[in-house]
Design a protein around this motif. Structure first.
Motif, short mmCIF file in Angstrom:
data_model
loop_
_atom_site.label_atom_id
_atom_site.label_comp_id
_atom_site.label_asym_id
_atom_site.label_seq_id
_atom_site.Cartn_x
_atom_site.Cartn_y
_atom_site.Cartn_z
N THR A 29 0.99 -1.04 0.03
CA THR A 29 -0.01 0.11 0.00
C THR A 29 0.89 1.39 -0.08
O THR A 29 1.66 1.50 0.98
CB THR A 29 -1.13 -0.04 1.38
N GLY A 30 0.99 2.00 -0.95
CA GLY A 30 1.76 2.98 -1.38
C GLY A 30 1.44 4.18 -0.02
O GLY A 30 0.13 4.35 0.33
N GLY A 31 2.55 4.70 0.33
CA GLY A 31 2.21 5.77 1.43
C GLY A 31 2.13 5.30 2.76
O GLY A 31 1.91 6.16 3.54
N ALA A 54 13.59 2.03 -10.59
CA ALA A 54 12.60 2.70 -9.94
C ALA A 54 12.63 4.10 -10.26
O ALA A 54 13.28 4.99 -10.65
CB ALA A 54 13.05 2.74 -8.37
N THR A 55 11.47 4.68 -10.11
CA THR A 55 11.19 6.22 -10.43
C THR A 55 10.90 7.12 -9.30
O THR A 55 10.48 8.24 -9.30
CB THR A 55 9.93 6.04 -11.44
N GLU A 56 11.27 6.44 -8.05
CA GLU A 56 11.01 7.29 -6.86
C GLU A 56 11.92 6.65 -5.78
O GLU A 56 12.30 5.50 -5.81
CB GLU A 56 9.57 7.30 -6.26
N SER A 57 12.06 7.48 -4.88
CA SER A 57 13.03 7.00 -3.63
C SER A 57 12.13 5.71 -2.71
O SER A 57 10.96 5.93 -2.69
CB SER A 57 13.10 7.95 -2.77
N PHE A 75 15.77 6.81 6.42
CA PHE A 75 16.82 6.91 5.58
C PHE A 75 16.21 6.79 4.18
O PHE A 75 15.56 6.07 3.86
CB PHE A 75 17.74 6.03 5.56
N GLU A 76 16.64 7.53 3.43
CA GLU A 76 16.03 7.77 1.91
C GLU A 76 17.19 7.01 1.11
O GLU A 76 18.33 6.95 1.14
CB GLU A 76 15.98 9.10 1.27
N ILE A 77 16.60 5.93 -0.01
CA ILE A 77 17.45 5.29 -0.81
C ILE A 77 16.96 5.55 -2.24
O ILE A 77 15.78 5.35 -2.54
CB ILE A 77 17.26 3.57 -0.56
N LYS A 78 17.63 6.37 -2.95
CA LYS A 78 17.43 6.89 -3.98
C LYS A 78 17.37 5.84 -5.16
O LYS A 78 18.10 4.67 -4.85
CB LYS A 78 18.15 7.93 -4.61
N TRP A 96 9.04 2.19 3.09
CA TRP A 96 8.09 3.05 2.70
C TRP A 96 8.40 3.49 1.24
O TRP A 96 9.55 4.01 0.97
CB TRP A 96 8.14 4.32 3.56
N ALA A 97 7.34 3.68 0.37
CA ALA A 97 7.39 4.23 -1.08
C ALA A 97 5.85 4.73 -1.15
O ALA A 97 4.92 4.54 -0.64
CB ALA A 97 8.03 3.25 -1.92
N ALA A 98 6.03 6.15 -1.96
CA ALA A 98 4.72 6.42 -2.35
C ALA A 98 3.69 5.65 -3.13
O ALA A 98 2.50 5.56 -2.87
CB ALA A 98 4.84 7.81 -2.92
N THR A 99 4.25 4.65 -3.89
CA THR A 99 3.37 4.07 -4.85
C THR A 99 3.30 2.44 -4.50
O THR A 99 4.39 1.69 -4.43
CB THR A 99 3.99 4.33 -6.21
N THR A 100 2.14 2.16 -4.55
CA THR A 100 1.87 0.56 -4.53
C THR A 100 2.46 -0.07 -5.69
O THR A 100 2.69 0.41 -6.72
CB THR A 100 0.25 0.36 -4.57
N GLY A 101 2.88 -1.20 -5.20
CA GLY A 101 3.74 -1.86 -6.13
C GLY A 101 5.26 -1.62 -6.41
O GLY A 101 5.85 -2.05 -7.20
#
Length: 109
Positions: A29-31, A54-57, A75-78, A96-101
């Motif tokens: 579940t994104g977010g 990936a298109t997001e962190s 911690f952010e992983i680009k 955690w990532a903003a996008t599901t999947g």
């Protein structure tokens, strides 16, 4: 006498580390934070990789955070980046990532 864990004139069986890899997992579940590894299941280290495609962190937290907000200790992983613990975390290792999947790779030892 012993040298490097081997007695003179004897032999030693090396200790083998067991790695448990989650080949490719995804954010369900994104977010929202989800547990990659439960508290107490990481004996020495853990690694989390955010694929270069990936298109997001991807974010990682070692405190067992839950909910939807990014924590102060996260911690952010680009894309294309890797996170590695320096010692076993005291809590669950969460991602955690903003996008599901959103796909990621994780391993523990």
């Amino acid at each position: 006498a012993s040298v490097g864990g081997v007695s003179a004139g004897g032999s030693s069986t090396p200790t083998q580390r067991t790695h448990v890899a989650v080949a490719t997992a995804t954010i369900t579940t994104g977010g929202t934070w989800q547990t990659a590894f439960a508290a107490g299941t990481i004996v020495s280290i853990a690694r989390v990789y955010n694929p270069a495609s990936a298109t997001e962190s991807l974010w990682v937290d070692e405190s067992g955070i839950t909910g939807t907000s990014l924590g102060n200790g996260s911690f952010e992983i680009k894309p294309g980046g890797l996170f590695e613990t320096m010692a076993p975390p005291t809590g669950a290792l969460s991602v955690w990532a903003a996008t599901t999947g959103h796909a990621f790779t994780a391993m523990r030892a």
